[in-house]
Write a protein that holds these residues in place. Structure first.
Motif, PDB file in Angstrom:
ATOM      1  N   VAL A 229       0.851  -1.194   0.000  1.00  0.00           N
ATOM      2  CA  VAL A 229       0.000   0.000   0.000  1.00  0.00           C
ATOM      3  C   VAL A 229       0.886   1.243   0.000  1.00  0.00           C
ATOM      4  N   GLN A 230       0.613   2.170  -0.897  1.00  0.00           N
ATOM      5  CA  GLN A 230       1.347   3.429  -0.957  1.00  0.00           C
ATOM      6  C   GLN A 230       0.605   4.478  -0.142  1.00  0.00           C
ATOM      7  N   VAL A 231       1.343   5.240   0.662  1.00  0.00           N
ATOM      8  CA  VAL A 231       0.751   6.319   1.458  1.00  0.00           C
ATOM      9  C   VAL A 231       1.333   7.649   0.992  1.00  0.00           C
ATOM     10  N   LEU A 232       0.469   8.568   0.617  1.00  0.00           N
ATOM     11  CA  LEU A 232       0.875   9.911   0.204  1.00  0.00           C
ATOM     12  C   LEU A 232       0.359  10.891   1.248  1.00  0.00           C
ATOM     13  N   VAL A 233       1.273  11.513   1.975  1.00  0.00           N
ATOM     14  CA  VAL A 233       0.899  12.419   3.054  1.00  0.00           C
ATOM     15  C   VAL A 233       1.094  13.865   2.616  1.00  0.00           C
TER      16      VAL A 233
ATOM     17  N   PHE B  64      -7.323  20.889  -2.018  1.00  0.00           N
ATOM     18  CA  PHE B  64      -8.722  20.670  -1.653  1.00  0.00           C
ATOM     19  C   PHE B  64      -8.902  19.733  -0.456  1.00  0.00           C
ATOM     20  N   GLY B  65      -7.856  18.990  -0.092  1.00  0.00           N
ATOM     21  CA  GLY B  65      -7.977  18.066   1.028  1.00  0.00           C
ATOM     22  C   GLY B  65      -8.814  16.852   0.665  1.00  0.00           C
ATOM     23  N   GLY B  66      -9.226  16.118   1.692  1.00  0.00           N
ATOM     24  CA  GLY B  66     -10.061  14.940   1.468  1.00  0.00           C
ATOM     25  C   GLY B  66      -9.286  13.647   1.611  1.00  0.00           C
ATOM     26  N   ASP B  67      -9.160  13.140   2.838  1.00  0.00           N
ATOM     27  CA  ASP B  67      -8.470  11.869   3.065  1.00  0.00           C
ATOM     28  C   ASP B  67      -9.247  10.750   2.374  1.00  0.00           C
ATOM     29  N   HIS B  68      -8.545   9.866   1.688  1.00  0.00           N
ATOM     30  CA  HIS B  68      -9.252   8.785   1.007  1.00  0.00           C
ATOM     31  C   HIS B  68      -8.302   7.658   0.611  1.00  0.00           C
ATOM     32  N   PHE B  69      -8.896   6.515   0.338  1.00  0.00           N
ATOM     33  CA  PHE B  69      -8.156   5.363  -0.186  1.00  0.00           C
ATOM     34  C   PHE B  69      -8.614   5.117  -1.610  1.00  0.00           C
ATOM     35  N   ASN B  70      -7.656   4.984  -2.527  1.00  0.00           N
ATOM     36  CA  ASN B  70      -7.955   4.689  -3.924  1.00  0.00           C
ATOM     37  C   ASN B  70      -7.646   3.214  -4.171  1.00  0.00           C
ATOM     38  N   PRO B  71      -8.661   2.364  -4.295  1.00  0.00           N
ATOM     39  CA  PRO B  71      -8.416   0.928  -4.456  1.00  0.00           C
ATOM     40  C   PRO B  71      -7.772   0.570  -5.792  1.00  0.00           C
ATOM     41  N   TYR B  72      -7.959   1.418  -6.798  1.00  0.00           N
ATOM     42  CA  TYR B  72      -7.425   1.109  -8.127  1.00  0.00           C
ATOM     43  C   TYR B  72      -5.911   1.292  -8.191  1.00  0.00           C
ATOM     44  N   SER B  73      -5.379   2.197  -7.375  1.00  0.00           N
ATOM     45  CA  SER B  73      -3.926   2.369  -7.292  1.00  0.00           C
ATOM     46  C   SER B  73      -3.383   1.834  -5.971  1.00  0.00           C
ATOM     47  N   ASN B  74      -4.282   1.355  -5.106  1.00  0.00           N
ATOM     48  CA  ASN B  74      -3.895   0.834  -3.789  1.00  0.00           C
ATOM     49  C   ASN B  74      -3.101   1.888  -3.019  1.00  0.00           C
ATOM     50  N   THR B  75      -3.660   3.094  -2.987  1.00  0.00           N
ATOM     51  CA  THR B  75      -2.961   4.244  -2.419  1.00  0.00           C
ATOM     52  C   THR B  75      -3.843   4.994  -1.424  1.00  0.00           C
ATOM     53  N   ILE B  76      -3.244   5.382  -0.300  1.00  0.00           N
ATOM     54  CA  ILE B  76      -3.926   6.193   0.707  1.00  0.00           C
ATOM     55  C   ILE B  76      -3.402   7.618   0.618  1.00  0.00           C
ATOM     56  N   SER B  77      -4.304   8.589   0.528  1.00  0.00           N
ATOM     57  CA  SER B  77      -3.925  10.006   0.528  1.00  0.00           C
ATOM     58  C   SER B  77      -4.401  10.628   1.833  1.00  0.00           C
ATOM     59  N   ILE B  78      -3.488  11.293   2.534  1.00  0.00           N
ATOM     60  CA  ILE B  78      -3.770  11.825   3.864  1.00  0.00           C
ATOM     61  C   ILE B  78      -3.489  13.326   3.924  1.00  0.00           C
ATOM     62  N   TYR B  79      -4.420  14.074   4.551  1.00  0.00           N
ATOM     63  CA  TYR B  79      -4.251  15.517   4.736  1.00  0.00           C
ATOM     64  C   TYR B  79      -4.655  15.965   6.141  1.00  0.00           C
ATOM     65  N   SER B  80      -5.187  15.049   6.954  1.00  0.00           N
ATOM     66  CA  SER B  80      -5.659  15.388   8.300  1.00  0.00           C
ATOM     67  C   SER B  80      -4.728  14.819   9.363  1.00  0.00           C
ATOM     68  N   ASP B  81      -4.586  15.554  10.444  1.00  0.00           N
ATOM     69  CA  ASP B  81      -3.710  15.130  11.540  1.00  0.00           C
ATOM     70  C   ASP B  81      -4.530  14.464  12.643  1.00  0.00           C
ATOM     71  N   ILE B  82      -5.295  13.438  12.258  1.00  0.00           N
ATOM     72  CA  ILE B  82      -6.164  12.728  13.196  1.00  0.00           C
ATOM     73  C   ILE B  82      -5.888  11.230  13.073  1.00  0.00           C
ATOM     74  N   PRO B  83      -5.289  10.598  14.079  1.00  0.00           N
ATOM     75  CA  PRO B  83      -4.930   9.181  13.989  1.00  0.00           C
ATOM     76  C   PRO B  83      -6.074   8.267  13.575  1.00  0.00           C
TER      77      PRO B  83
END
Length: 300
Positions: free
Chosen positions: A98-102, A144-163
């Protein structure tokens, strides 16, 4: 009255910690075997004065802060400690591909991983996968923000500082990667009402993980964040019928109530000792990690 009771019951069932937690993705079945291990699993964007202040400019981020009553939503400033929580979660659940983009903008990564993710059939990747990649490219979450998981690229995008939000997205990754027919499971998310199941699974996963790790403080905080967040998804379902999307934020109010009640009743899992800090998985000044474990920092 009946509608209100049903809504509260739905919110209550949407986020509950379980005393039985299973690590890993048992039953995982990829089309051509598991995807390749991600070389730089966590990529962290460099600070940028204007982009990091966009959460106080873009109305969508302002609304999210108001609805969840948390200024750390879409804050574009994610602490190393918060990233640690997700990094450890992914490691313990063997989600090493899983790729994580912070807080960064990496369209090349999204497009490349969409094309290379052979765990999802080509039909889904080259239709809905491309649609998601285009959306990421022209509407960058770096602004624009918006934390989300993209299943097609298996990637998590994070913009919030909430565990708990990060764990929720990690829960999506675990859920989707546990499915045999990943393409179909991803596609049906767009059907009105179906996403409520996906979101409930991810929230329950996050809460159960915190409960299993004896982190009562974070578990209580998670109830306060995830219950109202789920309420917005319930409201979004009705948004398909009533063309007043922002009014669906009102559905978060019952979530604040159920979240507060659940948090007040939360207790340590039997056998737990007082909560302990998670081990660091991302480099910090006080606890440097080996080069192979460091998060890669990139501009934007």
């Amino acid at each position: 009255m009946k509608f209100g009771c049903c809504l509260i019951a739905l919110l209550w069932l949407s986020g509950c910690a379980s005393n039985t937690y299973v690590y890993g993705t048992q039953g995982r079945d990829a089309i051509d075997g598991e995807g390749p291990r991600t070389i730089n699993p966590i990529i962290v964007g460099e600070p940028h004065r204007f982009l990091d202040a966009s959460d106080w400019i873009w109305p969508g981020s302002l609304l999210a802060k108001l609805v969840l009553w948390n200024k750390k939503v879409d804050s574009h400033e994610v602490s190393a400690e918060t990233i640690d929580v997700l990094a450890e979660y992914l490691e313990r659940n063997e989600l090493d591909d899983v790729q994580v983009l912070v807080n960064t903008y990496k369209p090349g990564v999204q497009w490349s991983r969409t094309f290379r993710n052979r765990e999802i059939g080509g039909f889904w990747r080259f239709t809905l996968g491309i649609f998601n990649a285009v959306g990421y490219t022209i509407l960058p979450g770096r602004f624009f923000g918006g934390d989300h998981f993209n299943p097609y690229s298996n990637t998590i995008s994070i913009y919030s500082d909430i565990p708990s939000v990060l764990l929720h997205e990690g829960g999506h990754a675990k859920d989707f990667n546990s499915r045999k027919y990943k393409g179909i499971y991803s596609a049906i998310y767009g059907i009105p009402g179906v996403a409520l199941y996906h979101e409930a699974v991810a929230s329950n996963e996050a809460l159960s993980y915190l409960h299993d790790n004896c982190d009562l403080s974070q578990e209580k905080s998670a109830y306060h964040a995830l219950h109202p967040a789920y309420g917005t998804y319930v409201g979004g379902t009705f948004g398909y019928v009533v063309p007043v999307t922002y009014l669906t934020a009102a559905f978060a109010l019952p979530g604040h109530v159920t979240g507060a009640v659940a948090a007040s009743k939360a207790e340590l899992k039997p056998g737990c000792t007082p909560e302990t800090e998670s081990s660091a998985a991302v480099e910090t000044e006080a606890n440097p990690m080996p080069a192979s474990s460091q998060a890669q920092s990139n501009s934007f």
